[in-house]
Enzyme design. Sequence first.
Site, PDB file in Angstrom:
ATOM      1  N   ASN A   9       0.739  -1.029  -0.043  1.00 39.55           N
ATOM      2  CA  ASN A   9      -0.049   0.095  -0.098  1.00 39.55           C
ATOM      3  C   ASN A   9       0.911   1.401   0.182  1.00 39.55           C
ATOM      4  O   ASN A   9       1.364   1.488   1.030  1.00 39.55           O
ATOM      5  CB  ASN A   9      -0.864   0.034   1.328  1.00 39.55           C
ATOM      6  CG  ASN A   9      -1.601   1.249   1.475  1.00 39.55           C
ATOM      7  OD1 ASN A   9      -1.806   2.124   0.443  1.00 39.55           O
ATOM      8  ND2 ASN A   9      -2.300   1.465   2.550  1.00 39.55           N
ATOM      9  N   TRP A  10       0.941   1.881  -0.996  1.00 36.43           N
ATOM     10  CA  TRP A  10       1.767   3.133  -1.213  1.00 36.43           C
ATOM     11  C   TRP A  10       1.134   4.360  -0.645  1.00 36.43           C
ATOM     12  O   TRP A  10       1.825   5.216  -0.458  1.00 36.43           O
ATOM     13  CB  TRP A  10       2.254   3.237  -2.821  1.00 36.43           C
ATOM     14  CG  TRP A  10       3.248   2.406  -3.441  1.00 36.43           C
ATOM     15  CD1 TRP A  10       3.720   1.104  -2.729  1.00 36.43           C
ATOM     16  CD2 TRP A  10       3.985   2.747  -4.482  1.00 36.43           C
ATOM     17  NE1 TRP A  10       4.589   0.796  -3.528  1.00 36.43           N
ATOM     18  CE2 TRP A  10       4.851   1.560  -4.389  1.00 36.43           C
ATOM     19  CE3 TRP A  10       4.147   3.517  -5.352  1.00 36.43           C
ATOM     20  CZ2 TRP A  10       5.832   1.336  -5.541  1.00 36.43           C
ATOM     21  CZ3 TRP A  10       4.881   3.274  -6.565  1.00 36.43           C
ATOM     22  CH2 TRP A  10       5.840   2.417  -6.677  1.00 36.43           C
ATOM     23  N   LYS A  11      -0.085   4.121  -0.253  1.00 38.17           N
ATOM     24  CA  LYS A  11      -0.605   5.569   0.374  1.00 38.17           C
ATOM     25  C   LYS A  11      -0.355   6.766  -0.592  1.00 38.17           C
ATOM     26  O   LYS A  11      -0.386   6.602  -1.573  1.00 38.17           O
ATOM     27  CB  LYS A  11      -0.116   5.629   1.768  1.00 38.17           C
ATOM     28  CG  LYS A  11      -0.289   4.366   2.634  1.00 38.17           C
ATOM     29  CD  LYS A  11       0.080   4.384   4.151  1.00 38.17           C
ATOM     30  CE  LYS A  11       0.029   3.202   4.744  1.00 38.17           C
ATOM     31  NZ  LYS A  11       0.230   3.351   6.136  1.00 38.17           N
ATOM     32  N   HIS A  93      -9.102   1.143   5.231  1.00 35.93           N
ATOM     33  CA  HIS A  93      -7.808   1.365   5.801  1.00 35.93           C
ATOM     34  C   HIS A  93      -8.142   2.255   7.142  1.00 35.93           C
ATOM     35  O   HIS A  93      -9.047   3.374   6.996  1.00 35.93           O
ATOM     36  CB  HIS A  93      -6.975   2.003   4.930  1.00 35.93           C
ATOM     37  CG  HIS A  93      -5.642   1.865   5.505  1.00 35.93           C
ATOM     38  ND1 HIS A  93      -5.178   2.904   6.502  1.00 35.93           N
ATOM     39  CD2 HIS A  93      -4.575   1.016   5.246  1.00 35.93           C
ATOM     40  CE1 HIS A  93      -3.851   2.554   6.698  1.00 35.93           C
ATOM     41  NE2 HIS A  93      -3.776   1.624   6.129  1.00 35.93           N
ATOM     42  N   GLU A  95      -6.647   4.685   8.170  1.00 34.94           N
ATOM     43  CA  GLU A  95      -6.408   6.394   7.502  1.00 34.94           C
ATOM     44  C   GLU A  95      -7.696   6.923   7.069  1.00 34.94           C
ATOM     45  O   GLU A  95      -7.872   8.026   7.078  1.00 34.94           O
ATOM     46  CB  GLU A  95      -5.022   6.020   6.919  1.00 34.94           C
ATOM     47  CG  GLU A  95      -3.838   6.006   7.974  1.00 34.94           C
ATOM     48  CD  GLU A  95      -2.716   5.211   6.910  1.00 34.94           C
ATOM     49  OE1 GLU A  95      -2.622   5.384   5.548  1.00 34.94           O
ATOM     50  OE2 GLU A  95      -1.775   5.105   7.814  1.00 34.94           O
ATOM     51  N   GLU A 163      -5.050  -4.916  10.777  1.00 36.76           N
ATOM     52  CA  GLU A 163      -3.912  -3.822  10.925  1.00 36.76           C
ATOM     53  C   GLU A 163      -4.055  -2.994  12.321  1.00 36.76           C
ATOM     54  O   GLU A 163      -4.930  -2.193  12.269  1.00 36.76           O
ATOM     55  CB  GLU A 163      -3.880  -2.904   9.856  1.00 36.76           C
ATOM     56  CG  GLU A 163      -3.696  -3.503   8.650  1.00 36.76           C
ATOM     57  CD  GLU A 163      -2.997  -2.648   7.489  1.00 36.76           C
ATOM     58  OE1 GLU A 163      -2.163  -2.723   7.244  1.00 36.76           O
ATOM     59  OE2 GLU A 163      -3.843  -1.405   7.243  1.00 36.76           O
ATOM     60  N   GLY A 169       3.161   2.032  10.642  1.00 35.90           N
ATOM     61  CA  GLY A 169       3.983   3.260  10.705  1.00 35.90           C
ATOM     62  C   GLY A 169       4.532   3.580  11.880  1.00 35.90           C
ATOM     63  O   GLY A 169       5.404   4.575  11.949  1.00 35.90           O
ATOM     64  N   SER A 209       3.825  -2.249  10.154  1.00 33.34           N
ATOM     65  CA  SER A 209       5.283  -2.327  10.500  1.00 33.34           C
ATOM     66  C   SER A 209       5.815  -3.613  10.181  1.00 33.34           C
ATOM     67  O   SER A 209       6.881  -3.902  10.752  1.00 33.34           O
ATOM     68  CB  SER A 209       5.612  -1.989  11.933  1.00 33.34           C
ATOM     69  OG  SER A 209       5.090  -0.634  12.167  1.00 33.34           O
ATOM     70  N   GLY A 230       2.904  -1.076   4.172  1.00 31.92           N
ATOM     71  CA  GLY A 230       3.071   0.185   3.776  1.00 31.92           C
ATOM     72  C   GLY A 230       4.467   0.689   3.445  1.00 31.92           C
ATOM     73  O   GLY A 230       4.833   0.437   2.448  1.00 31.92           O
ATOM     74  N   GLY A 231       5.149   1.277   4.575  1.00 25.59           N
ATOM     75  CA  GLY A 231       6.371   1.863   4.389  1.00 25.59           C
ATOM     76  C   GLY A 231       7.411   0.924   3.729  1.00 25.59           C
ATOM     77  O   GLY A 231       7.887   1.277   2.730  1.00 25.59           O
TER      78      GLY A 231
END
Length: 249
Positions: A9-11, A93, A95, A163, A169, A209, A230-231
């Site tokens: 997930n590049w957000k 998600h 976010e 999640e 993150g 993470s 993610g990251g």
Amino acid sequence: MRRKLVAGNWKMNGTSADLAQIEALAEAHTGALSEIMIAPPATLLHRAYEHTKSGPITLGAQDCHKCASGAHTGDISADMLLDAGTSYVILGHSERRADHDEHNEDVRAKARAALSAGLRVIICMGEELEEREADNTLDIIGGQLAGSVPDDITGETLVIAYEPIWAIGTGKVPSIEQISEVHDSIRKRLEHRFGPQIARSIRLLYGGSVKPANAAEIFAIQNVDGALVGGASLMAADFSPIIKALDAS
Ligand code: PGA
């Protein structure tokens, strides 16, 4: 019987220059055992599709609207995502739930729109730190599962991502026992609602993470069928070892 899935997930990250990361991954993982999905921002989907259509990577989007078309400035429908070459859409998600005030019923409506357009859905759920500390995690997840997941899913079209919000993150990861407990409980609830056959074929991803250093031990957990990353999905050099760890699990 469940094909493992690792989803990136590049957000709100990525411009044209980052398509090279997708190309590098597609080249490095031609024989991958696991399914690999990348969800770049919507602006890159069309071009990313050109790099992925004949390779091992499938494309995902990060959200869709609940309506098929109409007067919704700035929004994107499931049909548009499909047209751009997308196979999956991530929904609910944390976010999106926080930034856009999305509730379970919104997520469920979006999921129904995505499914009827022919997309697969990755529905996210997770608890806040205070909820975990108050020992409410399983109830919170149970409520999100009941409220966000529509009835008309199949084992192939639904993926669930657990999640924990406090792990996204932050570099903090729940213990193996904590992940295992939540995933087992999700599987049981799915069995109860959809019957054992469908429940057994739904993939359950862990997210929050996930890094090359912790991927293997997370993938060794019985009801973990992959990860939503993610990251560490932004650079092929970080994402690749996670894909390899899943292939080896
Ligand atoms: P993270 O994000 O891997 O950067 O923690 C996971 C996610 O939000 O899907």
